[in-house]
Design an enzyme around this catalytic site. Structure first.
Site, mmCIF file in Angstrom:
data_model
loop_
_atom_site.group_PDB
_atom_site.id
_atom_site.type_symbol
_atom_site.label_atom_id
_atom_site.label_comp_id
_atom_site.label_asym_id
_atom_site.label_seq_id
_atom_site.Cartn_x
_atom_site.Cartn_y
_atom_site.Cartn_z
ATOM 1 N N SER A 121 -7.357 0.531 1.046
ATOM 2 C CA SER A 121 -6.239 0.036 1.845
ATOM 3 C C SER A 121 -6.225 -1.480 1.955
ATOM 4 O O SER A 121 -5.208 -2.056 2.352
ATOM 5 C CB SER A 121 -6.301 0.640 3.256
ATOM 6 O OG SER A 121 -7.466 0.201 3.932
ATOM 7 N N HIS A 165 -2.525 2.637 -3.418
ATOM 8 C CA HIS A 165 -2.773 2.846 -1.992
ATOM 9 C C HIS A 165 -1.726 3.786 -1.410
ATOM 10 O O HIS A 165 -0.577 3.407 -1.190
ATOM 11 C CB HIS A 165 -2.759 1.494 -1.261
ATOM 12 C CG HIS A 165 -2.943 1.622 0.218
ATOM 13 N ND1 HIS A 165 -2.374 0.739 1.123
ATOM 14 C CD2 HIS A 165 -3.633 2.531 0.960
ATOM 15 C CE1 HIS A 165 -2.707 1.100 2.344
ATOM 16 N NE2 HIS A 165 -3.459 2.184 2.272
ATOM 17 N N GLU A 197 1.473 1.723 -2.526
ATOM 18 C CA GLU A 197 1.339 0.350 -3.010
ATOM 19 C C GLU A 197 0.550 0.388 -4.313
ATOM 20 O O GLU A 197 -0.577 0.891 -4.341
ATOM 21 C CB GLU A 197 0.598 -0.509 -1.983
ATOM 22 C CG GLU A 197 1.379 -0.772 -0.712
ATOM 23 C CD GLU A 197 0.600 -1.600 0.294
ATOM 24 O OE1 GLU A 197 1.180 -2.537 0.856
ATOM 25 O OE2 GLU A 197 -0.597 -1.310 0.533
ATOM 26 N N ASN A 225 -0.885 -3.455 5.254
ATOM 27 C CA ASN A 225 -1.966 -3.708 6.207
ATOM 28 C C ASN A 225 -1.959 -5.138 6.736
ATOM 29 O O ASN A 225 -2.390 -5.383 7.865
ATOM 30 C CB ASN A 225 -3.317 -3.362 5.596
ATOM 31 C CG ASN A 225 -3.722 -1.930 5.921
ATOM 32 O OD1 ASN A 225 -3.044 -1.249 6.681
ATOM 33 N ND2 ASN A 225 -4.814 -1.478 5.360
#
Length: 300
Positions: free
Chosen positions: A132, A155, A167, A205
């Protein structure tokens, strides 16, 4: 462009027959379920066979819920679980077309299993990490040089069987063909991929942890309680879940680890406040321990 996409789609569909998944936790097993539902054979690996078998058994409930909510029809469900093979060794990875690593967000552990699967897979197998936040080029050093053009980040988001976003992050040595293959593989399993530059935290994130950090600072400063901040984010920003409830779902220790990684990369703007550190030190890690920012009833 349309003709190219069609060609790429057919190439991926014709060559993506077997997928290996490293890690049969909730994330890894549901990523495997996505590929099984799309018709791929999936080798689901854990350190012990019983753990992989338990993960597969849990997926039956995920499928039943998807059918009940209309996300999947009965015909699509047919045969999906049978295509998932629980394993504890790497034997079935030798002819995999794609492997996705989904173990805990710990650098040393990820590098260890990536090195192992690199040795176990055929020379044309693409290896993707579901990290992540850890930079892809950094993790690519776990595999040998010839594999690095076939190494990439993919991800997924929890719950992986439902959430549409992936992602896709190429590293410094990732071949463009690998990136196109993985983007198209995501589309074939019903996901919406976005291509992201290889930086710590990627896109989601970095945005999410900026929110987490500010939310914890608000608690530290006594501006509002975690309950009121969660209400404010849901009712004022339209978020389905507030930041404190989301941290509890994800695991506060993992949140602190990712926050530290982002702080190392970007400085003190990603430094968590005192309240989160105290929670982690006290073992209040969220839903999995029954106590995080909130209290939770014991699991039945």
């Amino acid at each position: 462009k349309e003709a190219y996409n069609l060609k790429q789609n057919l190439e991926v569909k014709n060559h993506l027959k077997k997928v290996g998944i490293l890690g049969a936790g909730i994330m890894g097993s549901e990523i495997g379920l996505c590929f099984a539902a799309a018709g791929c054979t999936v080798a689901l690996k854990e350190t012990e066979l019983a753990l992989a078998q338990k993960a597969k058994a849990r997926l039956a409930g995920v499928l039943d819920k998807a059918v009940a909510k209309g996300r999947l029809n009965a015909d699509q469900r047919e045969g999906t679980l049978e295509r998932i093979i629980p394993v504890e060794q790497y034997d079935l990875f030798s002819d995999a077309d794609l492997v996705i690593e989904a173990v805990f967000e710990k650098m040393d552990l990820k590098k260890k299993v990536l090195a192992e699967v690199d040795r176990a897979c055929g020379p044309d197998c693409i290896i993707a990490t579901n990290t992540s936040s850890i930079p892809i080029t950094l993790l690519s050093t776990a595999v040998e040089k010839p594999r690095r053009p076939l190494f990439i980040g993919a991800h997924f988001f929890a719950p992986a069987f439902i959430m549409k976003l992936v992602e896709v992050i190429p590293g410094l040595e990732t071949d463009p063909h690998t990136t196109e293959f993985v983007l198209e593989a995501c589309r074939l399993i019903g996901k919406t991929p976005v291509s992201v530059k290889d930086t710590a935290g990627f896109v989601v994130n970095r945005l999410l942890f900026a929110l987490f950090n500010e939310a914890v600072r608000l608690v530290d400063e006594g501006v509002a309680t975690c309950q009121d901040i969660d209400h404010a984010c849901r009712l004022g920003l339209g978020h389905p879940v507030g930041p404190f409830a989301l941290m509890d779902m994800a695991d506060l220790n993992m949140a602190l680890d990712v926050g530290n990684l982002l702080r190392e990369a970007y400085g003190d703007r990603f430094r968590f406040g005192t309240a989160l550190r105290q929670k982690v030190h006290a073992g209040h890690l969220g839903r999995k321990t029954g106590h995080g920012w909130y209290l939770y009833p014991p699991a039945k």
